[in-house]
Write a protein that holds these residues in place. Sequence first.
Motif, PDB file in Angstrom:
ATOM      1  N   ASP A 112     -60.330 -33.900  78.574  1.00  0.00           N
ATOM      2  CA  ASP A 112     -59.581 -33.234  77.262  1.00  0.00           C
ATOM      3  C   ASP A 112     -58.371 -33.185  77.621  1.00  0.00           C
ATOM      4  O   ASP A 112     -58.269 -31.592  78.989  1.00  0.00           O
ATOM      5  CB  ASP A 112     -60.514 -33.167  76.251  1.00  0.00           C
ATOM      6  CG  ASP A 112     -61.457 -34.147  75.872  1.00  0.00           C
ATOM      7  OD1 ASP A 112     -61.212 -34.869  75.858  1.00  0.00           O
ATOM      8  OD2 ASP A 112     -62.021 -33.906  74.910  1.00  0.00           O
TER       9      ASP A 112
ATOM     10  N   LEU B 226     -49.920 -29.689  66.364  1.00  0.00           N
ATOM     11  CA  LEU B 226     -50.114 -28.812  66.716  1.00  0.00           C
ATOM     12  C   LEU B 226     -51.081 -30.416  67.462  1.00  0.00           C
ATOM     13  O   LEU B 226     -50.978 -31.204  66.936  1.00  0.00           O
ATOM     14  CB  LEU B 226     -51.546 -29.296  65.569  1.00  0.00           C
ATOM     15  CG  LEU B 226     -52.727 -29.120  64.607  1.00  0.00           C
ATOM     16  CD1 LEU B 226     -53.272 -27.213  66.224  1.00  0.00           C
ATOM     17  CD2 LEU B 226     -53.008 -28.593  63.977  1.00  0.00           C
ATOM     18  N   GLY B 227     -51.561 -29.788  68.612  1.00  0.00           N
ATOM     19  CA  GLY B 227     -52.596 -30.726  69.704  1.00  0.00           C
ATOM     20  C   GLY B 227     -53.830 -31.537  68.706  1.00  0.00           C
ATOM     21  O   GLY B 227     -54.464 -30.641  68.691  1.00  0.00           O
ATOM     22  N   ILE B 228     -53.545 -33.108  69.023  1.00  0.00           N
ATOM     23  CA  ILE B 228     -54.873 -33.214  68.023  1.00  0.00           C
ATOM     24  C   ILE B 228     -55.775 -33.646  69.384  1.00  0.00           C
ATOM     25  O   ILE B 228     -57.063 -33.944  68.672  1.00  0.00           O
ATOM     26  CB  ILE B 228     -54.698 -33.994  67.003  1.00  0.00           C
ATOM     27  CG1 ILE B 228     -53.032 -35.452  66.926  1.00  0.00           C
ATOM     28  CG2 ILE B 228     -53.745 -32.718  65.999  1.00  0.00           C
ATOM     29  CD1 ILE B 228     -52.918 -35.726  66.113  1.00  0.00           C
ATOM     30  N   PHE B 229     -54.989 -34.842  70.464  1.00  0.00           N
ATOM     31  CA  PHE B 229     -56.020 -35.381  70.857  1.00  0.00           C
ATOM     32  C   PHE B 229     -55.226 -35.647  72.566  1.00  0.00           C
ATOM     33  O   PHE B 229     -54.161 -35.420  72.005  1.00  0.00           O
ATOM     34  CB  PHE B 229     -56.628 -36.428  70.372  1.00  0.00           C
ATOM     35  CG  PHE B 229     -55.969 -37.361  70.201  1.00  0.00           C
ATOM     36  CD1 PHE B 229     -54.942 -38.278  70.935  1.00  0.00           C
ATOM     37  CD2 PHE B 229     -55.085 -37.655  68.435  1.00  0.00           C
ATOM     38  CE1 PHE B 229     -54.532 -39.378  70.746  1.00  0.00           C
ATOM     39  CE2 PHE B 229     -53.983 -38.481  68.540  1.00  0.00           C
ATOM     40  CZ  PHE B 229     -54.057 -39.592  69.729  1.00  0.00           C
TER      41      PHE B 229
ATOM     42  N   LEU C 113     -46.690 -38.072  64.433  1.00  0.00           N
ATOM     43  CA  LEU C 113     -47.357 -38.338  64.960  1.00  0.00           C
ATOM     44  C   LEU C 113     -46.693 -38.586  66.507  1.00  0.00           C
ATOM     45  O   LEU C 113     -45.749 -39.187  67.000  1.00  0.00           O
ATOM     46  CB  LEU C 113     -48.438 -39.453  65.489  1.00  0.00           C
ATOM     47  CG  LEU C 113     -49.312 -39.267  66.773  1.00  0.00           C
ATOM     48  CD1 LEU C 113     -50.248 -38.517  66.558  1.00  0.00           C
ATOM     49  CD2 LEU C 113     -50.259 -40.844  66.418  1.00  0.00           C
TER      50      LEU C 113
ATOM     51  N   GLU D 229     -53.498 -25.758  71.836  1.00  0.00           N
ATOM     52  CA  GLU D 229     -52.628 -26.196  70.904  1.00  0.00           C
ATOM     53  C   GLU D 229     -51.960 -26.173  70.246  1.00  0.00           C
ATOM     54  O   GLU D 229     -51.501 -27.119  69.508  1.00  0.00           O
ATOM     55  CB  GLU D 229     -53.867 -26.436  70.171  1.00  0.00           C
ATOM     56  CG  GLU D 229     -55.066 -26.883  70.328  1.00  0.00           C
ATOM     57  CD  GLU D 229     -56.386 -26.773  69.796  1.00  0.00           C
ATOM     58  OE1 GLU D 229     -56.906 -26.172  68.666  1.00  0.00           O
ATOM     59  OE2 GLU D 229     -57.610 -27.527  69.427  1.00  0.00           O
TER      60      GLU D 229
ATOM     61  N   ASN E 205     -50.902 -35.326  72.367  1.00  0.00           N
ATOM     62  CA  ASN E 205     -50.532 -35.895  71.684  1.00  0.00           C
ATOM     63  C   ASN E 205     -51.223 -34.982  70.124  1.00  0.00           C
ATOM     64  O   ASN E 205     -52.214 -34.593  70.204  1.00  0.00           O
ATOM     65  CB  ASN E 205     -51.764 -36.765  70.751  1.00  0.00           C
ATOM     66  CG  ASN E 205     -51.347 -38.729  71.573  1.00  0.00           C
ATOM     67  OD1 ASN E 205     -50.288 -39.109  71.835  1.00  0.00           O
ATOM     68  ND2 ASN E 205     -52.086 -38.173  72.631  1.00  0.00           N
ATOM     69  N   TYR E 206     -49.055 -34.923  69.859  1.00  0.00           N
ATOM     70  CA  TYR E 206     -49.611 -33.055  68.733  1.00  0.00           C
ATOM     71  C   TYR E 206     -49.402 -33.613  66.760  1.00  0.00           C
ATOM     72  O   TYR E 206     -48.734 -34.961  67.048  1.00  0.00           O
ATOM     73  CB  TYR E 206     -48.185 -32.819  68.684  1.00  0.00           C
ATOM     74  CG  TYR E 206     -48.347 -32.213  70.121  1.00  0.00           C
ATOM     75  CD1 TYR E 206     -49.035 -30.636  70.082  1.00  0.00           C
ATOM     76  CD2 TYR E 206     -47.577 -32.162  71.308  1.00  0.00           C
ATOM     77  CE1 TYR E 206     -48.745 -29.695  70.796  1.00  0.00           C
ATOM     78  CE2 TYR E 206     -48.211 -31.760  72.568  1.00  0.00           C
ATOM     79  CZ  TYR E 206     -48.286 -30.403  72.655  1.00  0.00           C
ATOM     80  OH  TYR E 206     -48.268 -29.867  73.543  1.00  0.00           O
ATOM     81  N   LEU E 207     -49.432 -33.201  66.074  1.00  0.00           N
ATOM     82  CA  LEU E 207     -49.332 -33.553  64.869  1.00  0.00           C
ATOM     83  C   LEU E 207     -47.775 -32.723  64.557  1.00  0.00           C
ATOM     84  O   LEU E 207     -47.958 -31.590  65.189  1.00  0.00           O
ATOM     85  CB  LEU E 207     -50.339 -33.200  63.807  1.00  0.00           C
ATOM     86  CG  LEU E 207     -49.818 -33.478  62.840  1.00  0.00           C
ATOM     87  CD1 LEU E 207     -49.749 -35.472  62.037  1.00  0.00           C
ATOM     88  CD2 LEU E 207     -50.886 -33.318  61.710  1.00  0.00           C
TER      89      LEU E 207
END
Length: 192
Positions: free
Chosen positions: A135, A117-120, A70, A144, A87-89
């Motif tokens: 967002d 992958l952008g998650i939030f 994360l 993303e 915030n990416y995974l």
Amino acid sequence: MLKLKAFLFSGLFLIALTAGAQVSFGVKAGLNLSNITNFDDSQVKVGYKVGPSMQYSFQDNMAIQTALLLSSKGVKFDHLDGKIDANYLELPISFAYKFPISYDTNVYVNAGPYFALGIFGKTSASVLDTEHHEDTFGSDRAKEFDFGFTFGVGMEVSQFNFGVNYDLGVTEVYDHGSHRNGNFWVSVGYQF
């Protein structure tokens, strides 16, 4: 019954895959200093990286290092009193070459691609004394998917590792302009 056979086959496949190699699992945490290229008046944003890691050593001095992290990236702006929190995974996959220093100490260099992958995230700015928040990811916002390359150096001391890396984003973060992620990070890890 079919699920059981698939599970057993997968387990046997993993055992065969790792028969000649040493696989170790661990955890990694670190500090990000990130920016997005080609923004006027941008400042470095401080973030974090944390998650499980794996090392696949196929020779004494060579390994594949990966993790599922994360990762908090983005940028800060002085002129709008704003910032982009993204915030990416993230999945880095690096080839590492190790230089032995002593029995349980190695210095290494590593390089390879990363996929994220952008998650939030939230983007905020202050315009005419009014706060605006939205967002970070979505249509007409940041993409993303992020891809790039990571380069680094580090040291393994027994089960601990310490690293310094730079992530160079290749994909454009937005449809307009030429904005890419850049991220300098330091990390500490522990291999079980």
